[in-house]
Design an enzyme around this catalytic site. Sequence first.
Site, mmCIF file in Angstrom:
data_model
loop_
_atom_site.group_PDB
_atom_site.id
_atom_site.type_symbol
_atom_site.label_atom_id
_atom_site.label_comp_id
_atom_site.label_asym_id
_atom_site.label_seq_id
_atom_site.Cartn_x
_atom_site.Cartn_y
_atom_site.Cartn_z
ATOM 1 C CB ALA A 66 -4.929 5.998 8.486
ATOM 2 N N GLY A 109 -9.730 7.867 6.803
ATOM 3 C CA GLY A 109 -9.585 8.775 7.943
ATOM 4 C C GLY A 109 -9.873 10.228 7.575
ATOM 5 C CD GLU A 112 -12.779 6.725 9.691
ATOM 6 O OE1 GLU A 112 -11.558 6.747 9.430
ATOM 7 O OE2 GLU A 112 -13.331 5.763 10.252
ATOM 8 C CD GLU A 132 -11.346 3.255 5.898
ATOM 9 O OE1 GLU A 132 -12.304 3.212 5.082
ATOM 10 O OE2 GLU A 132 -11.129 4.245 6.633
HETATM 11 N N1 CAA Z 1 -1.176 6.914 3.099
HETATM 12 C C1 CAA Z 1 0.089 7.098 2.666
HETATM 13 N N2 CAA Z 1 0.399 7.645 1.484
HETATM 14 C C2 CAA Z 1 -0.608 8.030 0.681
HETATM 15 C C3 CAA Z 1 -1.955 7.869 1.062
HETATM 16 C C4 CAA Z 1 -2.227 7.281 2.344
HETATM 17 N N3 CAA Z 1 -3.471 7.123 2.774
HETATM 18 N N4 CAA Z 1 -2.750 8.321 0.066
HETATM 19 C C5 CAA Z 1 -1.922 8.770 -0.899
HETATM 20 N N5 CAA Z 1 -0.640 8.588 -0.535
HETATM 21 C C6 CAA Z 1 0.582 8.913 -1.303
HETATM 22 C C7 CAA Z 1 0.771 7.965 -2.446
HETATM 23 O O1 CAA Z 1 1.403 6.784 -2.010
HETATM 24 C C8 CAA Z 1 1.632 8.775 -3.395
HETATM 25 O O2 CAA Z 1 2.962 8.733 -2.929
HETATM 26 P P1 CAA Z 1 4.185 8.550 -3.995
HETATM 27 O O3 CAA Z 1 4.106 9.808 -4.837
HETATM 28 O O4 CAA Z 1 5.393 8.506 -3.124
HETATM 29 O O5 CAA Z 1 3.884 7.325 -4.772
HETATM 30 C C9 CAA Z 1 1.117 10.198 -3.175
HETATM 31 O O6 CAA Z 1 0.417 10.184 -1.927
HETATM 32 C C10 CAA Z 1 0.145 10.635 -4.243
HETATM 33 O O7 CAA Z 1 -0.877 9.643 -4.340
HETATM 34 P P2 CAA Z 1 -1.271 8.918 -5.726
HETATM 35 O O8 CAA Z 1 -0.098 8.878 -6.645
HETATM 36 O O9 CAA Z 1 -1.931 7.624 -5.373
HETATM 37 O O10 CAA Z 1 -2.321 9.987 -6.277
HETATM 38 P P3 CAA Z 1 -3.555 9.706 -7.257
HETATM 39 O O11 CAA Z 1 -4.062 11.043 -7.640
HETATM 40 O O12 CAA Z 1 -3.169 8.745 -8.330
HETATM 41 O O13 CAA Z 1 -4.649 8.943 -6.351
HETATM 42 C C11 CAA Z 1 -5.967 8.571 -4.353
HETATM 43 C C12 CAA Z 1 -5.251 9.592 -5.279
HETATM 44 C C13 CAA Z 1 -7.130 7.922 -5.091
HETATM 45 C C14 CAA Z 1 -6.476 9.359 -3.147
HETATM 46 C C15 CAA Z 1 -4.962 7.494 -3.924
HETATM 47 O O14 CAA Z 1 -3.783 8.115 -3.432
HETATM 48 C C16 CAA Z 1 -5.457 6.575 -2.846
HETATM 49 O O15 CAA Z 1 -6.263 5.680 -3.111
HETATM 50 N N6 CAA Z 1 -4.997 6.743 -1.575
HETATM 51 C C17 CAA Z 1 -5.322 5.876 -0.470
HETATM 52 C C18 CAA Z 1 -6.725 6.145 0.022
HETATM 53 C C19 CAA Z 1 -7.070 5.183 1.138
HETATM 54 O O16 CAA Z 1 -7.100 3.986 0.983
HETATM 55 N N7 CAA Z 1 -7.373 5.728 2.336
HETATM 56 C C20 CAA Z 1 -7.763 4.965 3.478
HETATM 57 C C21 CAA Z 1 -6.598 4.751 4.381
HETATM 58 S S1 CAA Z 1 -7.001 3.627 5.691
HETATM 59 C C22 CAA Z 1 -7.715 4.538 6.919
HETATM 60 O O17 CAA Z 1 -7.920 5.718 6.779
HETATM 61 C C23 CAA Z 1 -8.036 3.785 8.186
HETATM 62 C C24 CAA Z 1 -8.961 4.472 9.139
HETATM 63 O O18 CAA Z 1 -10.155 4.395 9.050
HETATM 64 C C25 CAA Z 1 -8.408 5.211 10.270
#
Ligand code: CAA
Length: 258
Positions: A66, A109, A112, A132
């Site tokens: 998400a 997500g 999911e 999450e």
């Molecule tokens: N939402 C918004 N932006 C996101 C994102 C997300 N879920 N995942 C990545 N991005 C963005 C980052 O903020 C970054 O933006 P900037 O360049 O502006 O800083 C860009 O995408 C690239 O990401 P990273 O620099 O973090 O890339 P990385 O290769 O270092 O790491 C990653 C990759 C491990 C996937 C890391 O991005 C990460 O941990 N992302 C979040 C994953 C997460 O927590 N997902 C769960 C979301 S909650 C959910 O989904 C609820 C549900 O059940 C419905």
Amino acid sequence: VMELENIIFKKDNKIATITLNRPKFLNALCDQLIKEINYILDLLSNDDEVHVVILKGSHKAFAAGADINEMKDLKLISHIKKDFIKPWEKISKFKKPIIASVAGYALGGGCEIAMMCDVIIAADNAKFGQPEIKLGTIPAAGGTQRLVKSVGKSKAMEMVLSGSTISAEEALSYGLVSKVVPIEDLDKETINLAGIIANNSLPILILAKEAILRSFESTLSEGMINERRLFQSTFELEDRKEGMMAFIEKRSPKFKNN
Ligand code: CAA
């Protein structure tokens, strides 16, 4: 007609492909992206030319979950007024077969919506997880439900409680995905499977999918009753007769999708 900013849509030979295309955010599932997927799914459910849908991302990310920027300031009252996950459910209710073709991150997500699809094919660099818990919340689009049914309670608990990811090979060993392929072969392998499925009769594919989903989403006895009724209903279709006659006559069936 909706302008597509976050996905790319393509149709070719009974196969439709939806490519998540929000690379700056690793395909994080913002509201607009989900709206675009749903718009296309609505078109496809009424398009008799399409038998199978492929949902894919980039080599780096299927989807990183998400959109945390859109979520970060929400309060309970905003979820009650507008359940932003609700529209995601359309993917799980789509009646034709959908294959998730997953490379890179399928997190939160992203994992999911892959699980909402019918078959997951993973590239060898795929990473699945429900992180999450590390954001101080829990999965909300089936991550505590479908994952248990795929990988079992212990592994689902481990993933959801720790937030750690699993590799494609691990995902294969638990049954979360049906196949792992080298990343350079992912498209070819996905299209190959889609093509094999697409050659079958569309109405029969819809009934077969419905039968399996009913089992997955209910009890065994309810699933069995439904399966028997759907099986019986195939006997009203021309393609059922053609399939069996072709076997008897030792030839390939010519399905007319009716
Ligand atoms: N939402 C918004 N932006 C996101 C994102 C997300 N879920 N995942 C990545 N991005 C963005 C980052 O903020 C970054 O933006 P900037 O360049 O502006 O800083 C860009 O995408 C690239 O990401 P990273 O620099 O973090 O890339 P990385 O290769 O270092 O790491 C990653 C990759 C491990 C996937 C890391 O991005 C990460 O941990 N992302 C979040 C994953 C997460 O927590 N997902 C769960 C979301 S909650 C959910 O989904 C609820 C549900 O059940 C419905």
